[in-house]
Scaffold this active site. Structure first.
Site, PDB file in Angstrom:
ATOM      1  N   ASP A  68       0.813  -1.209   0.000  1.00 22.11           N
ATOM      2  CA  ASP A  68       0.000   0.000   0.000  1.00 22.11           C
ATOM      3  C   ASP A  68       0.851   1.266   0.000  1.00 22.11           C
ATOM      4  O   ASP A  68       2.060   1.228   0.219  1.00 22.11           O
ATOM      5  CB  ASP A  68      -0.961   0.007   1.206  1.00 22.11           C
ATOM      6  CG  ASP A  68      -0.338  -0.564   2.476  1.00 22.11           C
ATOM      7  OD1 ASP A  68       0.900  -0.510   2.585  1.00 22.11           O
ATOM      8  OD2 ASP A  68      -1.076  -1.050   3.339  1.00 22.11           O
ATOM      9  N   ASN A 137      -7.636  -3.072  13.981  1.00 25.25           N
ATOM     10  CA  ASN A 137      -9.034  -3.344  13.629  1.00 25.25           C
ATOM     11  C   ASN A 137      -9.152  -4.547  12.687  1.00 25.25           C
ATOM     12  O   ASN A 137     -10.203  -4.781  12.114  1.00 25.25           O
ATOM     13  CB  ASN A 137      -9.675  -2.099  12.994  1.00 25.25           C
ATOM     14  CG  ASN A 137      -8.985  -1.694  11.692  1.00 25.25           C
ATOM     15  OD1 ASN A 137      -8.044  -2.350  11.253  1.00 25.25           O
ATOM     16  ND2 ASN A 137      -9.452  -0.628  11.084  1.00 25.25           N
ATOM     17  N   HIS A 139      -7.318  -4.994   9.899  1.00 25.16           N
ATOM     18  CA  HIS A 139      -6.996  -4.777   8.485  1.00 25.16           C
ATOM     19  C   HIS A 139      -5.697  -5.465   8.102  1.00 25.16           C
ATOM     20  O   HIS A 139      -4.805  -5.656   8.926  1.00 25.16           O
ATOM     21  CB  HIS A 139      -7.023  -3.288   8.107  1.00 25.16           C
ATOM     22  CG  HIS A 139      -5.900  -2.446   8.634  1.00 25.16           C
ATOM     23  ND1 HIS A 139      -6.076  -1.150   9.058  1.00 25.16           N
ATOM     24  CD2 HIS A 139      -4.574  -2.697   8.785  1.00 25.16           C
ATOM     25  CE1 HIS A 139      -4.919  -0.635   9.435  1.00 25.16           C
ATOM     26  NE2 HIS A 139      -3.987  -1.564   9.283  1.00 25.16           N
ATOM     27  N   GLU A 144      -9.766  -2.247   5.115  1.00 20.36           N
ATOM     28  CA  GLU A 144     -10.425  -1.969   6.381  1.00 20.36           C
ATOM     29  C   GLU A 144     -11.671  -2.840   6.550  1.00 20.36           C
ATOM     30  O   GLU A 144     -12.182  -3.394   5.565  1.00 20.36           O
ATOM     31  CB  GLU A 144     -10.851  -0.491   6.403  1.00 20.36           C
ATOM     32  CG  GLU A 144      -9.705   0.501   6.252  1.00 20.36           C
ATOM     33  CD  GLU A 144      -8.901   0.697   7.534  1.00 20.36           C
ATOM     34  OE1 GLU A 144      -8.721  -0.273   8.293  1.00 20.36           O
ATOM     35  OE2 GLU A 144      -8.439   1.816   7.776  1.00 20.36           O
TER      36      GLU A 144
END
Ligand code: F6R
Length: 242
Positions: A68, A137, A139, A144
């Site tokens: 990313d 979380n 990811h 996400e």
């Protein structure tokens, strides 16, 4: 299938992860490595650099593809993942920078950039080994929590919890990028092998969910349960809820 290796601390986690990557490089010197940024893999990269300096590793035929990149940061911004990879790995080893790939965060034509990056990955013949960190979380990459699992490269709006977690790297919360290009879950799952590094108490709950709860796009990393060859290296704090 997920295999988990629990280590005493961050340094042991990093050493074991580096040993697995270095075995991959030794066995297949022209491997395509999928790479991650973030704080977790820094120790792994440090170990790989040491092994390179000791003459045990050769990166000259290695190709890399990063997960990313923030949209809107130029390559010379010290928070860009381009900068991160140079600082933490590339400039210390004999990798050919032409063989390294990161989404272009300055590209505003989102569709064009995603298509370009999808082609980069498929033209390389896929990823031999993908290194992943784990978001608090759940990811992976910047995929996400969502209603569905993503396929290819796409632009994501980062969630507030990710923006807050990233704020520590920026002078103010306003400077934290709100969007990121990321490889999709489908591309990550297509990697032949996946290596996940996880450390610290803050990741203990989510690691438990990844491993023990039904696969669910609200915990994107839980999809790894469906991959045939995943190794998770966790320190004992991250593994404390298992
Ligand atoms: C980084 C990435 C992210 C991180 C994750 C964990 O390229 O894709 O998924 O791996 O946010 O970050 P750290 O390691 O900083 O806790």
């Amino acid at each position: 299938m997920i295999r988990i290796i629990i280590t005493g601390n961050y340094s042991d986690m990093s050493r074991k992860a580096a040993n697995i990557i270095s075995a991959q490089i030794t066995l297949k010197p022209d491997s395509v490595l999928g790479l991650a940024t973030g704080s977790t893999p820094i120790g792994t990269y440090e170990r790989l650099i040491e092994q390179y300096k000791d003459g045990d590793l050769d990166f000259s035929a290695i190709h890399t593809v990063n997960l990313d990149e923030y949209q809107g940061l130029t390559r010379d911004n010290d928070q860009s993942y381009y900068h991160f990879m140079n600082e933490h790995l590339f400039r210390h080893v004999n990798i050919d920078l032409n063989n390294t790939n990161i989404p272009d965060g300055t590209q505003t034509d989102t569709e064009k950039e995603c298509e370009r990056y999808n082609n980069v990955i498929s033209n390389m013949g896929g990823i031999d080994m993908q290194l992943l960190g784990l978001g608090q979380n759940g990811h992976i990459g910047f995929n996400e929590p969502a209603d569905t699992f993503s396929g290819g490269t796409h632009l994501v709006a980062l969630t507030q919890s990710t923006i807050d977690a990233n704020a520590r790297f920026f002078k103010s919360i306003d400077e934290v990028p709100k969007f990121s290009y990321t490889m999709g879950i489908g591309q990550i799952m297509s990697a032949r092998k996946i290596l996940v590094v996880v450390n610290g108490k803050a990741k203990a709950e989510i690691l438990k969910k990844l491993m023990c709860e039904p696969v669910n796009p609200m915990v994107p990393a839980s999809i790894l349960q469906f991959h045939p060859d995943v190794v998770i290296i966790a320190d004992k704090e991250a593994a404390s809820c298992l």
